[in-house]
Design an enzyme around this catalytic site. Sequence first.
Site, short mmCIF file in Angstrom:
data_model
loop_
_atom_site.label_atom_id
_atom_site.label_comp_id
_atom_site.label_asym_id
_atom_site.label_seq_id
_atom_site.Cartn_x
_atom_site.Cartn_y
_atom_site.Cartn_z
N HIS A 60 -27.35 -2.07 -49.14
CA HIS A 60 -26.16 -1.34 -47.93
C HIS A 60 -24.82 -2.32 -48.24
O HIS A 60 -23.81 -1.53 -48.28
CB HIS A 60 -26.84 -1.48 -46.60
CG HIS A 60 -25.88 -1.02 -45.65
ND1 HIS A 60 -25.76 0.07 -44.94
CD2 HIS A 60 -24.92 -1.92 -44.84
CE1 HIS A 60 -24.76 0.33 -44.24
NE2 HIS A 60 -24.59 -1.06 -43.97
N GLU A 61 -25.10 -3.61 -48.11
CA GLU A 61 -23.91 -4.15 -47.96
C GLU A 61 -22.94 -4.03 -49.35
O GLU A 61 -21.60 -4.00 -49.29
CB GLU A 61 -23.98 -5.79 -47.93
CG GLU A 61 -24.48 -6.04 -46.40
CD GLU A 61 -23.66 -5.51 -45.35
OE1 GLU A 61 -22.34 -5.44 -45.33
OE2 GLU A 61 -24.31 -5.17 -44.47
N HIS A 64 -20.93 -1.04 -49.55
CA HIS A 64 -19.50 -1.25 -48.78
C HIS A 64 -18.42 -1.92 -49.96
O HIS A 64 -17.39 -1.49 -49.99
CB HIS A 64 -19.65 -2.33 -47.77
CG HIS A 64 -20.37 -1.82 -46.58
ND1 HIS A 64 -19.81 -0.50 -45.87
CD2 HIS A 64 -21.24 -2.11 -45.68
CE1 HIS A 64 -20.55 -0.39 -44.75
NE2 HIS A 64 -21.63 -1.34 -44.80
#
Length: 98
Positions: A60-61, A64
């Site tokens: 998820h990170e 980004h």
Amino acid sequence: MVRNLAHRMNIPMPKLWLIPDDSPNAFATGRSPEHSSLVHSPRAFLRLMNDNELEGVVAHELGHVLHRDILISSVAAMIAGRDYVRRAHGLLVRRLAR
């Protein structure tokens, strides 16, 4: 895990910063994949999550990073701040002109 995910996402390996804390936290930073960092508290995550869940947090990170969300958010905040200052200045000038 981070290196494997970065490779699979076709982005450079980010700098990795580890927080020695028991509170789970993770975030990505940097204006581009080439200038990115991933910050997280592994002790907290390892206590609360299994490997698959932790991999989901890291992915998820890195998402980004891949989509340059940090750069986009920074530019959006700068534009919003500029517009706020412009409106506040206009209001102040009108009030002083009374």
